[in-house]
Design a protein around this motif. Structure first.
Motif, short mmCIF file in Angstrom:
data_model
loop_
_atom_site.label_atom_id
_atom_site.label_comp_id
_atom_site.label_asym_id
_atom_site.label_seq_id
_atom_site.Cartn_x
_atom_site.Cartn_y
_atom_site.Cartn_z
N GLU A 251 -40.89 -12.04 -65.38
CA GLU A 251 -41.57 -11.94 -66.39
C GLU A 251 -41.08 -11.21 -67.47
OE1 GLU A 251 -46.14 -11.72 -67.68
OE2 GLU A 251 -45.34 -9.99 -66.96
N ASN A 252 -40.37 -11.59 -68.69
CA ASN A 252 -39.79 -11.19 -69.79
C ASN A 252 -38.65 -10.26 -69.08
OD1 ASN A 252 -41.45 -12.14 -71.84
ND2 ASN A 252 -42.86 -10.55 -71.22
N GLU A 253 -37.59 -10.82 -68.15
CA GLU A 253 -36.63 -10.30 -67.64
C GLU A 253 -37.11 -9.03 -66.55
OE1 GLU A 253 -33.49 -11.64 -67.88
OE2 GLU A 253 -34.70 -13.20 -69.22
N TYR A 254 -38.34 -8.88 -66.34
CA TYR A 254 -38.51 -7.88 -65.37
C TYR A 254 -39.07 -8.64 -63.93
CZ TYR A 254 -41.53 -4.15 -62.97
OH TYR A 254 -42.22 -3.45 -62.28
N PRO A 255 -38.26 -8.25 -62.87
CA PRO A 255 -38.63 -8.92 -61.81
C PRO A 255 -39.85 -8.56 -61.28
CG PRO A 255 -36.98 -6.97 -61.39
CD PRO A 255 -37.31 -7.14 -62.84
N ILE A 256 -40.81 -9.57 -60.69
CA ILE A 256 -42.36 -9.31 -60.33
C ILE A 256 -42.38 -10.13 -58.92
CG2 ILE A 256 -42.83 -9.32 -62.93
CD1 ILE A 256 -43.98 -12.17 -62.49
N GLY A 257 -41.47 -10.61 -57.97
CA GLY A 257 -41.72 -11.15 -57.01
C GLY A 257 -40.52 -11.83 -56.44
N PHE A 258 -40.43 -12.28 -55.29
CA PHE A 258 -39.22 -12.97 -54.73
C PHE A 258 -39.59 -13.64 -53.41
CE2 PHE A 258 -39.12 -9.86 -51.30
CZ PHE A 258 -38.48 -10.43 -50.35
N TYR B 101 -35.84 -21.38 -42.58
CA TYR B 101 -36.62 -20.37 -42.09
C TYR B 101 -36.90 -19.59 -43.32
CZ TYR B 101 -37.93 -16.08 -40.21
OH TYR B 101 -38.81 -14.78 -39.67
N ILE B 102 -38.15 -19.68 -43.76
CA ILE B 102 -38.64 -18.64 -45.00
C ILE B 102 -38.84 -17.12 -44.30
CG2 ILE B 102 -39.95 -18.31 -46.81
CD1 ILE B 102 -40.38 -21.41 -46.97
N SER B 103 -38.09 -16.20 -44.57
CA SER B 103 -38.15 -14.86 -43.73
C SER B 103 -38.85 -13.92 -44.75
CB SER B 103 -36.78 -14.59 -43.29
OG SER B 103 -35.79 -14.09 -44.54
N ASP B 104 -38.81 -13.95 -46.02
CA ASP B 104 -39.50 -12.96 -46.58
C ASP B 104 -40.08 -13.63 -47.80
OD1 ASP B 104 -38.68 -10.65 -44.90
OD2 ASP B 104 -36.74 -11.67 -45.40
N GLY B 105 -41.11 -12.78 -48.39
CA GLY B 105 -41.47 -13.04 -49.85
C GLY B 105 -42.59 -12.16 -50.32
N TYR B 106 -42.59 -11.75 -51.50
CA TYR B 106 -43.28 -10.65 -51.88
C TYR B 106 -43.62 -11.06 -53.69
CZ TYR B 106 -44.89 -5.98 -52.98
OH TYR B 106 -45.66 -4.82 -53.18
N VAL B 107 -44.74 -10.76 -53.79
CA VAL B 107 -45.02 -10.67 -55.37
C VAL B 107 -45.77 -9.21 -55.62
CG1 VAL B 107 -46.52 -11.55 -57.26
CG2 VAL B 107 -45.41 -12.97 -55.63
N LEU B 108 -45.46 -8.52 -56.66
CA LEU B 108 -46.24 -7.05 -57.05
C LEU B 108 -47.59 -7.52 -57.17
CD1 LEU B 108 -43.72 -6.02 -59.80
CD2 LEU B 108 -43.77 -5.25 -57.51
N PRO B 109 -48.51 -6.46 -56.73
CA PRO B 109 -50.00 -6.76 -56.41
C PRO B 109 -50.40 -6.97 -57.66
CG PRO B 109 -49.19 -4.77 -55.25
CD PRO B 109 -47.91 -5.21 -55.99
N THR B 110 -50.20 -6.43 -58.99
CA THR B 110 -50.90 -6.78 -60.20
C THR B 110 -50.64 -8.25 -60.76
OG1 THR B 110 -48.83 -5.70 -61.37
CG2 THR B 110 -51.01 -4.45 -61.06
N TYR B 111 -49.61 -8.95 -59.91
CA TYR B 111 -49.21 -10.28 -60.41
C TYR B 111 -49.78 -11.59 -59.54
CZ TYR B 111 -46.25 -8.39 -64.12
OH TYR B 111 -45.96 -7.69 -65.01
N ARG B 112 -50.45 -10.98 -58.38
CA ARG B 112 -50.86 -11.89 -57.40
C ARG B 112 -52.08 -12.69 -57.94
NH1 ARG B 112 -50.58 -7.61 -52.45
NH2 ARG B 112 -48.20 -7.48 -52.93
N LYS B 113 -52.48 -13.86 -57.26
CA LYS B 113 -53.36 -14.67 -57.49
C LYS B 113 -53.33 -15.30 -58.81
CE LYS B 113 -56.64 -13.36 -54.10
NZ LYS B 113 -55.94 -13.71 -53.10
N GLN B 114 -52.02 -15.61 -59.17
CA GLN B 114 -51.60 -16.47 -60.32
C GLN B 114 -50.74 -17.58 -60.11
OE1 GLN B 114 -50.52 -13.91 -63.71
NE2 GLN B 114 -51.26 -12.15 -62.57
#
Length: 165
Positions: free
Chosen positions: A70-77, A99-112
């Motif tokens: 988001e605006n060049e700031y990484p928020i998930g992968f 095989y999708i081994s890993d994934g994560y979104v910063l808590p403040t960006y979840r549910k979007q």
């Protein structure tokens, strides 16, 4: 759910070239997993070996790492790679699998819908290459991920039972 805005971009990255971004996300992922399962290793104890593993999987097994900015700031992968089947498998399916081994979104960006969009983009890349099977694991008590997977067409096929002595 909020709609992703135009400031959000999903980019494919090389983990080796963006090591710290992915290591930081992995730390968050491991802390989250620890909240579901207290036998999850501390990230500081496994960072070096796990990061080496995913770099190797990206480089040797057609791996893809997508990062959302988001605006060049990484928020998930999200990260996945191709696993070749050997003749020890019991399923009727033959061929490679994603095989999708890993994934994560910063808590403040979840549910979007951010993780959903990354997952769909990752799946589509490999489906276009002919992949017909996608596998992944989640902890049995990770209800948000189980709900996401079920709503995305995944079905549980096996449950791993463990006995810690």
């Amino acid at each position: 759910a909020k709609v992703m805005n135009d400031q959000i971009q999903i980019k494919e990255i090389i983990i080796r070239e963006h090591y710290q971004i992915i290591a930081d996300f992995m730390k968050g992922l491991h802390e989250s997993e620890y909240s579901f399962f207290d036998k999850t290793a501390a990230w500081k104890d496994i960072e070096e070996s796990y990061m080496r593993h995913i770099i190797e999987m990206q480089e040797e097994c057609e791996g893809t790492c997508l990062v959302v900015f988001e605006n060049e700031y990484p928020i998930g992968f999200i990260f996945g790679y191709v696993e070749e089947q050997d003749d020890s498998r019991i399923e009727a399916y033959e061929g490679d699998e994603l095989y999708i081994s890993d994934g994560y979104v910063l808590p403040t960006y979840r549910k979007q819908g951010i993780y959903k969009r990354m997952n769909e983009q990752l799946e589509q890349k490999y489906i276009a290459q002919g992949i017909k099977r996608i596998t992944r694991f989640t902890l049995v008590n990770n209800e948000p991920m189980k709900h996401f997977l079920a709503s995305s067409g995944y079905q549980p096929t096996r449950i791993l039972f463990e006995k810690w002595l």
